[in-house]
Design a protein around this motif. Structure first.
Motif, PDB file in Angstrom:
ATOM      1  N   ILE A  45      44.922 -80.951  41.279  1.00 17.56           N
ATOM      2  CA  ILE A  45      43.926 -80.805  40.198  1.00 17.56           C
ATOM      3  C   ILE A  45      43.103 -79.533  40.422  1.00 17.56           C
ATOM      4  N   ASN A  46      42.627 -79.355  41.658  1.00 16.82           N
ATOM      5  CA  ASN A  46      41.772 -78.187  41.931  1.00 16.82           C
ATOM      6  C   ASN A  46      42.543 -76.880  41.785  1.00 16.82           C
ATOM      7  N   LYS A  47      43.806 -76.905  42.195  1.00 15.29           N
ATOM      8  CA  LYS A  47      44.625 -75.679  42.082  1.00 15.29           C
ATOM      9  C   LYS A  47      44.840 -75.352  40.599  1.00 15.29           C
ATOM     10  N   CYS A  48      45.142 -76.376  39.814  1.00 15.62           N
ATOM     11  CA  CYS A  48      45.333 -76.146  38.365  1.00 15.62           C
ATOM     12  C   CYS A  48      44.057 -75.552  37.776  1.00 15.62           C
ATOM     13  N   LYS A  49      42.918 -76.145  38.153  1.00 16.58           N
ATOM     14  CA  LYS A  49      41.653 -75.652  37.594  1.00 16.58           C
ATOM     15  C   LYS A  49      41.393 -74.219  38.050  1.00 16.58           C
ATOM     16  N   ASP A  50      41.719 -73.920  39.316  1.00 12.88           N
ATOM     17  CA  ASP A  50      41.527 -72.550  39.817  1.00 12.88           C
ATOM     18  C   ASP A  50      42.408 -71.556  39.072  1.00 12.88           C
ATOM     19  N   GLU A  51      43.474 -72.069  38.499  1.00 10.19           N
ATOM     20  CA  GLU A  51      44.330 -71.188  37.698  1.00 10.19           C
ATOM     21  C   GLU A  51      43.948 -71.255  36.224  1.00 10.19           C
ATOM     22  N   GLY A  52      42.866 -71.973  35.934  1.00 10.79           N
ATOM     23  CA  GLY A  52      42.372 -72.080  34.557  1.00 10.79           C
ATOM     24  C   GLY A  52      43.165 -73.051  33.697  1.00 10.79           C
ATOM     25  N   LYS A  53      43.898 -73.981  34.340  1.00  9.83           N
ATOM     26  CA  LYS A  53      44.769 -74.875  33.559  1.00  9.83           C
ATOM     27  C   LYS A  53      44.199 -76.279  33.410  1.00  9.83           C
ATOM     28  N   THR A 122      38.751 -64.663  46.074  1.00  5.89           N
ATOM     29  CA  THR A 122      38.529 -65.075  44.669  1.00  5.89           C
ATOM     30  C   THR A 122      39.823 -65.598  44.040  1.00  5.89           C
ATOM     31  N   SER A 123      39.671 -66.654  43.245  1.00  7.90           N
ATOM     32  CA  SER A 123      40.823 -67.239  42.549  1.00  7.90           C
ATOM     33  C   SER A 123      40.970 -66.580  41.174  1.00  7.90           C
ATOM     34  N   THR A 124      42.050 -66.903  40.502  1.00  6.68           N
ATOM     35  CA  THR A 124      42.285 -66.366  39.155  1.00  6.68           C
ATOM     36  C   THR A 124      41.130 -66.757  38.225  1.00  6.68           C
ATOM     37  N   LEU A 125      40.720 -68.020  38.323  1.00  2.14           N
ATOM     38  CA  LEU A 125      39.649 -68.511  37.449  1.00  2.14           C
ATOM     39  C   LEU A 125      38.340 -67.752  37.703  1.00  2.14           C
ATOM     40  N   LEU A 130      34.393 -63.679  36.159  1.00  2.00           N
ATOM     41  CA  LEU A 130      33.705 -62.443  36.522  1.00  2.00           C
ATOM     42  C   LEU A 130      33.840 -61.395  35.411  1.00  2.00           C
ATOM     43  N   LYS A 131      35.028 -61.317  34.854  1.00  2.00           N
ATOM     44  CA  LYS A 131      35.265 -60.304  33.806  1.00  2.00           C
ATOM     45  C   LYS A 131      34.397 -60.559  32.577  1.00  2.00           C
ATOM     46  N   LEU A 132      34.071 -61.840  32.372  1.00  2.00           N
ATOM     47  CA  LEU A 132      33.214 -62.175  31.221  1.00  2.00           C
ATOM     48  C   LEU A 132      31.765 -61.737  31.445  1.00  2.00           C
ATOM     49  N   ASN A 168      43.740 -59.118  42.570  1.00  2.00           N
ATOM     50  CA  ASN A 168      42.387 -59.244  42.045  1.00  2.00           C
ATOM     51  C   ASN A 168      41.590 -57.950  42.216  1.00  2.00           C
ATOM     52  N   ILE A 169      41.808 -57.252  43.326  1.00  2.00           N
ATOM     53  CA  ILE A 169      41.090 -55.982  43.522  1.00  2.00           C
ATOM     54  C   ILE A 169      41.491 -55.017  42.403  1.00  2.00           C
TER      55      ILE A 169
END
Ligand SMILES: Nc1ncnc2c1ncn2[C@@H]1O[C@H](COP(=O)(O)OP(=O)(O)OP(=O)(O)O)[C@@H](O)[C@H]1O
Length: 596
Positions: A45-53, A122-125, A130-132, A168-169
């Motif tokens: 669940i946490n991995k999915c969320k970290d990927e924004g899913k 930092t994860s994808t999410l 951050l970009k926002l 990410n960098i």
């Protein structure tokens, strides 16, 4: 705006665990059997969320079907209860800012200075979030607010959790219209104030073998550092004894150095056992930082409970621990009835379920009785007799214990079970016996007398620190001992696909924990479930220039071969020979040794 009431509650990982357990209980009410364990589901669940899913974004396949189902139920549950887990805090915010442009503009203008620490993790999410926050002028390709990211790409060691450092960098730089090549955009902090020149040179030359990095070269004013010690052991016990011998000498030579400034680092938790044994034998206090002592680990307690019940059918504590582990759909209510019946009949729990036909005729209980009886019979009757570790392995396999840890997330538990078998093999070798009763008596002190805590965080006394390399991140010690430097262990190859660059970053983290002295060790003979295997020395050792390394041998003043001590250990009498009967009164090997 996001469907939350203002009195929402933030839940931590423990709350997550109990929610998933509750959902699982509901889901599998009938069978009491589920394919994935609660922790594996939470990781998913946490991995999915970290990927924004969200659960609906997941491509379902045979492997993730059950996890996806529980994820969707978990989503509904926490929404109904007005709760948020940590990953949800970011995911929800990201979704909100993407949907509500005015709000996104408001916040990107509100925060003028943004500092991100530990950027390499930092994860994808988090990156999307951050970009926002960027207050961007699209036309002029400029950014109105200021960003500073601090991190060390060479210490990115959480790829398995979704951290994508170099990607990410690059994404971060691109989003801010910056470039890797511009020295004003990337400032390298290369002067190091922690370690000696020798330690840094070793770290630099190891990490230099990685392709995927920004590149830096650490240097220091702390010159004339001591050479790195290297020891090739005959086996893992010899390795642990050598390291502990060195530590004893350091303590003698530098009595003012706190014990907590000495650390033993290893790649997997299972490696702690040999060092725990050697430190206990020497009477040196230790702490497993962020972890649990070997004999207090849950899988070891369960494994030992099987051995104990098979050896002694009256061991009620062992019975309670394993009657429904691995899960056999024998619930709390049934156990309460068994407890009451046994009390009334003044017999042990195991005896009671065999004599009361209400229980012995129930298939699941009948199967459990047969399991214990048959294991005992096989061990007693097999000819030629099974070695001690073979007896244990047979029991762990027959009981389903090994199978219950087959998921990828549980690899550490299996490693610990393997290490327990290794310990039993050593015991047989040392005492020339395959007697289970004698083995259980000898380890009784380790399992009953040590603190039954969760994490070993007791820090009232100065202690040697032991930890995995992951656990050592961010810490520093005067003396660092990196153990188990063999191929497939460090670098690890647990799942058959070694990420060598990630492993090398771990080695870099391990080396750079040392302030004054670094020592590396390995044994080309290691055991796996009691079977000896030949290993190759870690490639990381060869990546360090030989001029920085001092190879230890028996002529070194600081090193006294452990063989002398082995002779003493071998003369110790076994419990049955010296007439102790109960576990509580037993002394472990070290204590017998001292008393003699
Ligand atoms: N300017 C300085 N002068 C003297 N000592 C310093 C200076 N900066 C840092 N140190 C010392 O260097 C050591 C490492 O510093 P710090 O822990 O901040 O580094 P870090 O980049 O977080 O390290 P890592 O990421 O490798 O764990 C500490 O012992 C700190 O006290």
């Amino acid at each position: 705006m996001v469907g939350l009431k203002s009195d929402f509650i933030i839940i931590d990982p423990d709350d997550q665990l109990s929610i998933v357990k509750r959902i699982l209980k509901e889901e599998v009410k009938e069978t009491n059997f589920y394919t994935d364990k609660p922790k594996a589901i939470i990781n998913f669940i946490n991995k999915c969320k970290d990927e924004g899913k969200r659960s609906t974004d997941i491509m379902i396949n045979h492997e993730n079907r059950f996890k996806q189902l529980i994820y969707s139920k978990y989503e509904t549950y926490i929404q109904q209860e007005n709760k948020l887990d940590f990953a949800e805090l970011i995911l929800l915010t990201k979704e909100l800012l993407e949907k509500e442009i005015d709000l996104q503009v408001h916040y990107s203008k509100k925060f003028r200075f943004i500092l991100i620490d530990e950027f390499q993790d930092t994860s994808t999410l988090q990156m999307d979030w951050l970009k926002l926050m960027i207050d961007r002028d699209h036309q002029n390709k400029t950014v109105q607010n200021c960003f500073m990211a601090v991190g060390d790409d060479d210490q990115s060691i959480y790829a398995f959790r979704g951290a994508q450092c170099v990607n990410n960098i690059d994404e971060y730089l691109k989003a801010l219209y910056l470039s890797r090549e511009n020295p004003e955009h990337i400032i390298k902090l290369e002067q190091n104030y922690r370690s000696t020149n020798v330690v840094l040179e070793a770290a630099n030359s190891v990490i230099d073998h990685n392709q995927s990095r920004l590149g830096k070269n650490l240097w220091t004013d702390i010159k004339n550092g001591e050479q790195i010690g290297l020891y090739q052991a005959t086996d893992t016990s010899d390795e642990a004894e050598h390291v502990v011998e060195l530590i004893k000498n350091f303590i003698k030579l530098h009595p003012n150095i706190p014990l907590s400034q000495i650390a033993i680092l290893y790649r997997t938790n299972a490696q702690s056992r040999e060092f725990e044994q050697a430190l206990m034998n020497s009477g040196i206090k230790y702490r497993i930082y962020g972890g649990i002592k070997f004999y207090q680990r849950s899988e070891i307690k369960s494994a030992l409970a099987y051995l104990r019940l098979i050896q002694n059918e009256n061991d009620n504590d062992a019975f309670r621990r394993i009657i429904n582990f691995p899960a056999r759909a024998i619930g709390k209510a049934t156990l309460e009835k068994i407890e009451a019946g046994a009390k009334q009949n003044q017999c042990s729990l195991f005896t009671y379920i065999q004599t009361d036909s209400n229980f012995s005729k129930q298939k699941k209980i009948y199967d459990f009785i047969q399991l214990i009886i048959n294991c005992k019979k096989t061990i007693e009757e097999t000819n030629p007799p099974m070695e001690l570790y073979e007896q244990a392995l047979y029991i762990f396999e027959q009981s389903g214990l090994m199978n219950s840890y087959k998921n990828k997330e549980e690899v550490e538990r299996l490693q610990n079970i393997s290490e327990l078998c290794n310990a039993m093999k050593q015991f047989s070798h040392l005492y020339h016996t395959n007697d289970l009763t004698q083995y259980l008596s000898v380890i009784a002190l380790d399992t009953t007398n040590t603190q039954d805590g969760k994490l070993d965080t007791s820090d009232e006394i100065e202690r040697i620190q032991m930890m995995t390399v992951h656990g050592a991140k961010g810490l520093e010690f005067h003396y660092v001992f990196i153990a188990g430097l063999v191929q497939d262990l460090f670098p690890s190859n647990f799942f058959g696909n070694c990420d060598i660059e990630e492993e090398r970053r771990l080695m870099y983290v391990a080396i750079t924990r040392a302030k004054r002295y670094l020592h590396m060790s390995y044994s080309e003979i290691r055991s796996n479930y009691g079977q000896q295997e030949r290993c190759k020395r870690s490639q990381f050792i060869s990546e360090i220039p030989p001029k920085l390394v001092h190879v230890h041998n028996e002529n070194d003043e600081i090193y006294q071969p452990p063989k002398k001590r082995m002779n003493v250990v071998q003369t110790i009498k076994l419990p049955s020979q010296i007439g102790f009967l109960t576990g509580k009164n037993l002394l472990n090997v070290a204590q017998w040794n001292k008393k003699k």
